[in-house]
Design an enzyme around this catalytic site. Structure first.
Site, PDB file in Angstrom:
ATOM      1  N   GLY A   7       0.871  -1.056  -0.041  1.00  0.00           N
ATOM      2  CA  GLY A   7      -0.020  -0.121   0.098  1.00  0.00           C
ATOM      3  C   GLY A   7       0.971   1.438  -0.060  1.00  0.00           C
ATOM      4  O   GLY A   7       0.690   2.341  -0.949  1.00  0.00           O
ATOM      5  N   GLY A  17       1.174  26.297   0.718  1.00  0.00           N
ATOM      6  CA  GLY A  17       0.012  26.237   0.079  1.00  0.00           C
ATOM      7  C   GLY A  17       0.055  25.199  -1.145  1.00  0.00           C
ATOM      8  O   GLY A  17      -0.311  25.926  -2.437  1.00  0.00           O
ATOM      9  N   GLY A  18       0.563  24.194  -1.057  1.00  0.00           N
ATOM     10  CA  GLY A  18       0.525  23.237  -2.163  1.00  0.00           C
ATOM     11  C   GLY A  18      -0.518  22.210  -1.913  1.00  0.00           C
ATOM     12  O   GLY A  18      -1.546  22.354  -1.364  1.00  0.00           O
ATOM     13  N   GLU A  74       2.372  30.660   2.531  1.00  0.00           N
ATOM     14  CA  GLU A  74       2.722  30.340   1.266  1.00  0.00           C
ATOM     15  C   GLU A  74       3.901  31.194   1.053  1.00  0.00           C
ATOM     16  O   GLU A  74       3.631  32.439   0.969  1.00  0.00           O
ATOM     17  CB  GLU A  74       1.769  30.074   0.302  1.00  0.00           C
ATOM     18  CG  GLU A  74       2.426  30.156  -0.988  1.00  0.00           C
ATOM     19  CD  GLU A  74       3.173  28.761  -1.523  1.00  0.00           C
ATOM     20  OE1 GLU A  74       2.925  27.539  -0.863  1.00  0.00           O
ATOM     21  OE2 GLU A  74       4.295  29.032  -2.085  1.00  0.00           O
ATOM     22  N   HIS A 113     -25.309  15.133 -22.285  1.00  0.00           N
ATOM     23  CA  HIS A 113     -26.177  16.287 -21.898  1.00  0.00           C
ATOM     24  C   HIS A 113     -27.006  15.911 -20.762  1.00  0.00           C
ATOM     25  O   HIS A 113     -27.912  14.973 -20.890  1.00  0.00           O
ATOM     26  CB  HIS A 113     -26.828  16.948 -23.036  1.00  0.00           C
ATOM     27  CG  HIS A 113     -27.552  18.245 -22.343  1.00  0.00           C
ATOM     28  ND1 HIS A 113     -26.592  19.293 -22.123  1.00  0.00           N
ATOM     29  CD2 HIS A 113     -28.734  18.675 -22.111  1.00  0.00           C
ATOM     30  CE1 HIS A 113     -27.745  20.191 -21.777  1.00  0.00           C
ATOM     31  NE2 HIS A 113     -28.748  19.779 -21.837  1.00  0.00           N
TER      32      HIS A 113
HETATM   33  P1  FAD Z   1       5.587   5.014  -1.335  1.00  0.00           P
HETATM   34  O1  FAD Z   1       4.091   5.199  -1.486  1.00  0.00           O
HETATM   35  O2  FAD Z   1       6.186   6.210  -0.869  1.00  0.00           O
HETATM   36  O3  FAD Z   1       5.840   3.664  -0.838  1.00  0.00           O
HETATM   37  C1  FAD Z   1       7.401   3.669  -0.698  1.00  0.00           C
HETATM   38  C2  FAD Z   1       7.352   2.218   0.510  1.00  0.00           C
HETATM   39  O4  FAD Z   1       8.705   1.815   0.475  1.00  0.00           O
HETATM   40  C3  FAD Z   1       6.979   2.759   1.978  1.00  0.00           C
HETATM   41  O5  FAD Z   1       5.873   1.785   2.257  1.00  0.00           O
HETATM   42  C4  FAD Z   1       8.051   2.379   2.750  1.00  0.00           C
HETATM   43  O6  FAD Z   1       8.032   2.208   4.069  1.00  0.00           O
HETATM   44  C5  FAD Z   1       9.097   1.621   1.977  1.00  0.00           C
HETATM   45  N1  FAD Z   1      10.345   1.460   2.120  1.00  0.00           N
HETATM   46  C6  FAD Z   1      11.268   2.480   2.271  1.00  0.00           C
HETATM   47  N2  FAD Z   1      12.577   1.901   2.244  1.00  0.00           N
HETATM   48  C7  FAD Z   1      12.452   0.598   2.364  1.00  0.00           C
HETATM   49  C8  FAD Z   1      13.453  -0.279   2.579  1.00  0.00           C
HETATM   50  N3  FAD Z   1      14.723  -0.149   2.884  1.00  0.00           N
HETATM   51  N4  FAD Z   1      12.837  -1.604   2.579  1.00  0.00           N
HETATM   52  C9  FAD Z   1      11.619  -1.825   2.614  1.00  0.00           C
HETATM   53  N5  FAD Z   1      10.688  -1.096   2.367  1.00  0.00           N
HETATM   54  C10 FAD Z   1      11.076   0.225   2.263  1.00  0.00           C
HETATM   55  N6  FAD Z   1      -0.700  11.019  -4.956  1.00  0.00           N
HETATM   56  C11 FAD Z   1      -1.618  11.114  -5.986  1.00  0.00           C
HETATM   57  O7  FAD Z   1      -1.328  10.473  -7.098  1.00  0.00           O
HETATM   58  N7  FAD Z   1      -2.839  11.392  -5.609  1.00  0.00           N
HETATM   59  C12 FAD Z   1      -3.189  11.538  -4.359  1.00  0.00           C
HETATM   60  O8  FAD Z   1      -4.440  12.089  -3.976  1.00  0.00           O
HETATM   61  C13 FAD Z   1      -2.197  11.695  -3.515  1.00  0.00           C
HETATM   62  N8  FAD Z   1      -2.601  12.248  -2.194  1.00  0.00           N
HETATM   63  C14 FAD Z   1      -1.457  12.269  -1.148  1.00  0.00           C
HETATM   64  C15 FAD Z   1      -1.765  12.855   0.050  1.00  0.00           C
HETATM   65  C16 FAD Z   1      -0.798  12.788   1.025  1.00  0.00           C
HETATM   66  C17 FAD Z   1      -1.140  13.234   2.283  1.00  0.00           C
HETATM   67  C18 FAD Z   1       0.637  12.613   0.493  1.00  0.00           C
HETATM   68  C19 FAD Z   1       1.640  12.555   1.683  1.00  0.00           C
HETATM   69  C20 FAD Z   1       0.991  12.091  -0.745  1.00  0.00           C
HETATM   70  C21 FAD Z   1      -0.198  11.909  -1.479  1.00  0.00           C
HETATM   71  N9  FAD Z   1       0.428  11.438  -2.714  1.00  0.00           N
HETATM   72  C22 FAD Z   1      -0.592  11.589  -3.923  1.00  0.00           C
HETATM   73  C23 FAD Z   1       1.481  11.114  -3.163  1.00  0.00           C
HETATM   74  C24 FAD Z   1       1.515   9.477  -3.311  1.00  0.00           C
HETATM   75  O9  FAD Z   1       1.397   8.902  -2.048  1.00  0.00           O
HETATM   76  C25 FAD Z   1       3.103   9.224  -3.709  1.00  0.00           C
HETATM   77  O10 FAD Z   1       3.355   9.731  -5.147  1.00  0.00           O
HETATM   78  C26 FAD Z   1       3.001   7.695  -3.969  1.00  0.00           C
HETATM   79  O11 FAD Z   1       2.605   7.056  -2.669  1.00  0.00           O
HETATM   80  C27 FAD Z   1       4.494   7.233  -4.257  1.00  0.00           C
HETATM   81  O12 FAD Z   1       4.557   5.951  -4.590  1.00  0.00           O
HETATM   82  P2  FAD Z   1       5.726   5.105  -4.434  1.00  0.00           P
HETATM   83  O13 FAD Z   1       5.567   3.778  -4.760  1.00  0.00           O
HETATM   84  O14 FAD Z   1       7.106   5.668  -5.083  1.00  0.00           O
HETATM   85  O15 FAD Z   1       6.259   4.982  -2.820  1.00  0.00           O
HETATM   86  P1  NAD Z   2       3.806  21.147  -2.481  1.00  0.00           P
HETATM   87  O1  NAD Z   2       5.242  21.029  -3.342  1.00  0.00           O
HETATM   88  O2  NAD Z   2       2.856  20.496  -3.314  1.00  0.00           O
HETATM   89  O3  NAD Z   2       3.724  22.283  -1.793  1.00  0.00           O
HETATM   90  C1  NAD Z   2       4.505  22.861  -0.876  1.00  0.00           C
HETATM   91  C2  NAD Z   2       4.273  24.376  -0.804  1.00  0.00           C
HETATM   92  O4  NAD Z   2       4.770  24.702   0.193  1.00  0.00           O
HETATM   93  C3  NAD Z   2       4.707  25.028  -2.044  1.00  0.00           C
HETATM   94  O5  NAD Z   2       3.696  25.721  -2.650  1.00  0.00           O
HETATM   95  C4  NAD Z   2       5.958  25.998  -1.557  1.00  0.00           C
HETATM   96  O6  NAD Z   2       6.093  26.864  -2.237  1.00  0.00           O
HETATM   97  C5  NAD Z   2       5.510  26.196  -0.135  1.00  0.00           C
HETATM   98  N1  NAD Z   2       6.644  26.179   0.666  1.00  0.00           N
HETATM   99  C6  NAD Z   2       7.932  25.545   0.654  1.00  0.00           C
HETATM  100  N2  NAD Z   2       8.727  25.934   1.767  1.00  0.00           N
HETATM  101  C7  NAD Z   2       8.058  26.917   2.342  1.00  0.00           C
HETATM  102  C8  NAD Z   2       7.973  27.554   3.663  1.00  0.00           C
HETATM  103  N3  NAD Z   2       9.280  27.632   4.208  1.00  0.00           N
HETATM  104  N4  NAD Z   2       7.018  28.480   4.083  1.00  0.00           N
HETATM  105  C9  NAD Z   2       6.012  28.479   3.150  1.00  0.00           C
HETATM  106  N5  NAD Z   2       5.745  27.951   2.090  1.00  0.00           N
HETATM  107  C10 NAD Z   2       6.747  27.115   1.614  1.00  0.00           C
HETATM  108  O7  NAD Z   2       4.282  20.010  -1.488  1.00  0.00           O
HETATM  109  P2  NAD Z   2       3.344  19.237  -0.297  1.00  0.00           P
HETATM  110  O8  NAD Z   2       1.928  19.798  -0.350  1.00  0.00           O
HETATM  111  O9  NAD Z   2       4.161  19.138   0.853  1.00  0.00           O
HETATM  112  O10 NAD Z   2       3.053  17.890  -1.209  1.00  0.00           O
HETATM  113  C11 NAD Z   2       4.182  16.925  -1.287  1.00  0.00           C
HETATM  114  C12 NAD Z   2       3.637  16.259  -2.574  1.00  0.00           C
HETATM  115  O11 NAD Z   2       2.919  15.157  -2.357  1.00  0.00           O
HETATM  116  C13 NAD Z   2       3.257  17.058  -3.639  1.00  0.00           C
HETATM  117  O12 NAD Z   2       4.010  17.876  -4.288  1.00  0.00           O
HETATM  118  C14 NAD Z   2       2.514  15.913  -4.663  1.00  0.00           C
HETATM  119  O13 NAD Z   2       3.567  15.302  -5.380  1.00  0.00           O
HETATM  120  C15 NAD Z   2       2.241  14.985  -3.533  1.00  0.00           C
HETATM  121  N6  NAD Z   2       0.876  15.005  -3.095  1.00  0.00           N
HETATM  122  C16 NAD Z   2      -0.179  14.906  -4.217  1.00  0.00           C
HETATM  123  C17 NAD Z   2      -1.406  15.066  -3.889  1.00  0.00           C
HETATM  124  C18 NAD Z   2      -2.593  14.948  -5.088  1.00  0.00           C
HETATM  125  O14 NAD Z   2      -2.222  14.368  -6.171  1.00  0.00           O
HETATM  126  N7  NAD Z   2      -3.875  15.159  -4.975  1.00  0.00           N
HETATM  127  C19 NAD Z   2      -1.987  15.442  -2.718  1.00  0.00           C
HETATM  128  C20 NAD Z   2      -1.019  15.296  -1.718  1.00  0.00           C
HETATM  129  C21 NAD Z   2       0.167  15.253  -1.940  1.00  0.00           C
END
Ligand code: FAD
Ligand code: NAD
Length: 471
Positions: free
Chosen positions: A38, A180-181, A202, A445
Site C-alpha cells: 500500500g 499552500g501546495g 505560502e 447532456h
Molecule cells: P511510496 O508510496 O512512498 O511507498 C514506498 C514504500 O517503501 C513505503 O511503504 C516505505 O516504507 C517502503 N520502504 C522504504 N525504504 C524501504 C526499505 N529499505 N525496505 C523496504 N521498504 C522500504 N498522489 C496522488 O497521485 N494522488 C493523491 O491524491 C495523493 N495524495 C497524497 C496525500 C498525502 C497526504 C501524501 C503524503 C501523498 C499523496 N500523494 C498523492 C502522493 C503519493 O502518495 C506518492 O506519489 C506515492 O505514494 C508514491 O508511490 P511510491 O510507490 O513511489 O512510494
Molecule cells: P507541494 O510541493 O505541493 O507544496 C509545498 C508548498 O509549500 C509550495 O507551494 C511551496 O512554495 C511552499 N513552501 C515551501 N517552503 C515553504 C516555507 N518555508 N514556508 C511557506 N511555504 C513554503 O508539497 P506538499 O503539499 O507537501 O505535497 C508533497 C507532494 O505530495 C506534492 O508535491 C505531490 O507530489 C504529492 N501530493 C499529491 C496529492 C494529490 O495528487 N492530490 C496530494 C498530496 C500530496
C-alpha cells in the site's frame, strides 16, 4: 531464497510492479515494513486524505443546501467514528492488496531491506529474524517522506506532518498550515470544514505554484472564504513551543500590522517531500543519486547498475501515485524483455480541494516560459447547464492547442469533479486528438464533460453557449 525480481517498497509503484511481474510469469518477492502492500499512498497519503475530503465535501454541501430550501441543521461530528471510517477504508484496501499478492504467489516479506551487493539483499523482518534474497533484478520503489526544513522542526506533538494530521488527533481551534501546495490545501480544507480557523502561509506569490493562475484564481476565491487567512509571499522564521500554543513568527507580506507573531493550537508543515534514497547499502552498487536526492534513471527506469531499476517518488517529480505505478509497469516490461519506455505525454495532476483543480500536458505558463506559441480556448462553467443545476458555476475548462496542427497539448480544469474530467484530456493528448476531434465527439447532456467539447467549439468561435462576435 533466489528470485527473478525483488521489489523494495510496497507503494503504488512497488506493488504495481510486483503484480505485473508475477502476471508475466516471473518469480517475485516484495519487501515493505507494513503488514500489506500500500505504501504512503494507501496508508498515509492519497486514500486517507480523500476519505476525509469526501466527508468534508458532504459537510459543505449540507451547509449549502439551505440555499436550495433544505435545512439539515448544524452537523454533529463524532471524530472517533470519522477516524474509524478512514482507518477502515485503509484496512479494506490494504487487505485487498495483501490478498492480490497472495493469489499471485508473490513472496511478501514484511520488513526492511538492505542491499548487500548488486544481486543480493538482506531483509530485517518486522517479526524478527533476517532473510537473504539473491535476485536477477531489483526494483527500488522506496518512495518519499515529508521534507521538514530545520526552521520548521520542533519536537512537539502540536507540530504535525501530513501523517500526524491524517490521524485527526482533534479539531484545533486554530491551525497554521505551512505550505499552500497539494497537502496544505487538501488537509487545510478538511480541518477548516471540521471547524478549525485555518491560516495558510505560502512563501511564493500564489497558491499551487505549478498550476496556471486563471485556474488557481477560481480556487483561491473559495479558499479565501473557507480559510481564516491566506498569507502569500510569507515565510515562517521561527516556531517555539509555548504553554498556550505554538508561537510562530513570520516575515514577508503577511507579517505586517501586528501579524508578525501569532500563536496557534496546532501547526501542519506541508512544504514538500524528499526522496527516500538513503537505502542501506546503496553505496555498494553503481546506482547514482543526484544532488536533490533522486535516484538517476533512464526512460526505461534503469539505474547505472544493470541489475537495478528504480521507480516512483524516489526517482523524481511529479511525486504522484499514478506516475509511480506507470513507471513500475515500464520497469517490469523492460526486465521481461519488452521494448518499453516511460514516454507519457501527459501525467495528470489533481488537487482534491473544493473546487478541484486538475491539469495535464503543457500548461499555459510552461508554454509562455518556453516561448512556445499556443492557442488557448476557455469555457467558463457559468455557461454549463450541468454546472448550473448543481449550483457550481465556479469552474473553468481550458484547452491548450498547437495553433498550426490544432492538436491538444494541454488541458486545465477547475471545478467540482475536475479530477474525473481530466482523464479525457489525458486520452486526447496521448491519442494526438485535435480541436476538431473534441468538437465532433458527442458528449452526453447535461454533463460537465460537455465543457471539453464546448471549449473546442470556443477554439473555432462556434460554441453553442458562448457568444463571440464575428471578427
Ligand atoms: P511510496 O508510496 O512512498 O511507498 C514506498 C514504500 O517503501 C513505503 O511503504 C516505505 O516504507 C517502503 N520502504 C522504504 N525504504 C524501504 C526499505 N529499505 N525496505 C523496504 N521498504 C522500504 N498522489 C496522488 O497521485 N494522488 C493523491 O491524491 C495523493 N495524495 C497524497 C496525500 C498525502 C497526504 C501524501 C503524503 C501523498 C499523496 N500523494 C498523492 C502522493 C503519493 O502518495 C506518492 O506519489 C506515492 O505514494 C508514491 O508511490 P511510491 O510507490 O513511489 O512510494
Ligand atoms: P507541494 O510541493 O505541493 O507544496 C509545498 C508548498 O509549500 C509550495 O507551494 C511551496 O512554495 C511552499 N513552501 C515551501 N517552503 C515553504 C516555507 N518555508 N514556508 C511557506 N511555504 C513554503 O508539497 P506538499 O503539499 O507537501 O505535497 C508533497 C507532494 O505530495 C506534492 O508535491 C505531490 O507530489 C504529492 N501530493 C499529491 C496529492 C494529490 O495528487 N492530490 C496530494 C498530496 C500530496
Amino acid at each position: 531464497m533466489s528470485i527473478q525480481v525483488v521489489v523494495v517498497g510496497g507503494g503504488p509503484g512497488g506493488y504495481a510492479a510486483a503484480f505485473l511481474a508475477a502476471d508475466l510469469g516471473l518469480s517475485v518477492a516484495l519487501v515493505d515494513p507494513e503488514v500489506n502492500p500500500g505504501g504512503v499512498c494507501v496508508y498515509r497519503g492519497c486514500i486517507p486524505s480523500k476519505t476525509l475530503l469526501h466527508v468534508a465535501n458532504l459537510l459543505t454541501e449540507s451547509r449549502h443546501a439551505s440555499a436550495w430550501g433544505v435545512e439539515f441543521g448544524e452537523p454533529k461530528i463524532d471524530l472517533a467514528k470519522l477516524r474509524d471510517f478512514k482507518n477502515s477504508v485503509v484496512k479494506r484496501l490494504t487487505s485487498g492488496t495483501g490478498q492480490l499478492a497472495k493469489v499471485r504467489k508473490i513472496q511478501y516479506l514484511q520488513g526492511f531491506a538492505e542491499i548487500l551487493d548488486p544481486h543480493t539483499i538482506k531483509v530485517k523482518k518486522t517479526a524478527g529474524g533476517e532473510e537473504t534474497i539473491r535476485f536477477d533484478h531489483a526494483i527500488l520503489a522506496t518512495g518519499s517522506v515529508p521534507a521538514i526544513p530545520p526552521s520548521l522542526k520542533l519536537d512537539d506533538p502540536r507540530v504535525m506532518d501530513s501523517t500526524a494530521a491524517l490521524d485527526l488527533p482533534d479539531v484545533p481551534k486554530s491551525l497554521l498550515v505551512v505550505g499552500g501546495g497539494y497537502i496544505g490545501l487538501e488537509l487545510g480544507s478538511v480541518y477548516a470544514t471540521l471547524g478549525s480557523a485555518v491560516t495558510v502561509v505560502e512563501m511564493t506569490p500564489g497558491l499551487l505554484p505549478g498550476a496556471d493562475r486563471d485556474l488557481v484564481d477560481i480556487l483561491a476565491k473559495r479558499v479565501n472564504q473557507t480559510m481564516k487567512t491566506v498569507l502569500l509571499n510569507t515565510r515562517v522564521v521561527s516556531m517555539k513551543a509555548g504553554a498556550g500554543g505554538i508561537e510562530v513568527s513570520f516575515e514577508g507580506d503577511g507579517a505586517k500590522d501586528g501579524a508578525r507573531e501569532q500563536t496557534f493550537d496546532r501547526v501542519l508543515v506541508a512544504v514538500g517531500r524528499r526522496p527516500n534514497s538513503k537505502i542501506p547499502g546503496l553505496e555498494r552498487t553503481r546506482v547514482v543519486v543526484n544532488e536533490r536526492g533522486f535516484i538517476v534513471v533512464d526512460e526505461q527506469m534503469r539505474t547505472e547498475e544493470p541489475s537495478i531499476f528504480a521507480i516512483g517518488d524516489v526517482v523524481g517529480e511529479p511525486m504522484l501515485a499514478h506516475k509511480a505505478s506507470h513507471e513500475g509497469r515500464v520497469a517490469v516490461e523492460v526486465i521481461a524483455g519488452e521494448n518499453a519506455a516511460f514516454e507519457a505525454r501527459a501525467i495528470p495532476a489533481v488537487v482534491f480541494t473544493d473546487p478541484e483543480i486538475a491539469w495535464c500536458g503543457l500548461t499555459e505558463a510552461q508554454a509562455n516560459s518556453k516561448g512556445r506559441k499556443v492557442s488557448v480556448a476557455k469555457f467558463p462553467w457559468g455557461a454549463s447547464g450541468r454546472a448550473i443545476t448543481i449550483d457550481r458555476m465556479d469552474g473553468l475548462t481550458k484547452l491548450i492547442f498547437d495553433p498550426d496542427t490544432e492538436r491538444v497539448l494541454g488541458v486545465g480544469l477547475v471545478g467540482a469533479g475536475a479530477g474525473e474530467l481530466i482523464a479525457e484530456g489525458v486520452l486526447a493528448i496521448e491519442m494526438g486528438a485535435t480541436a476538431t476531434d473534441l468538437k465532433l465527439s458527442i458528449h452526453p447532456h447535461p454533463t460537465l464533460t460537455e465543457t471539453m467539447m464546448e471549449s473546442a467549439e470556443v477554439f473555432f468561435g462556434q460554441a453553442t453557449h458562448v457568444f463571440r462576435p464575428r471578427r
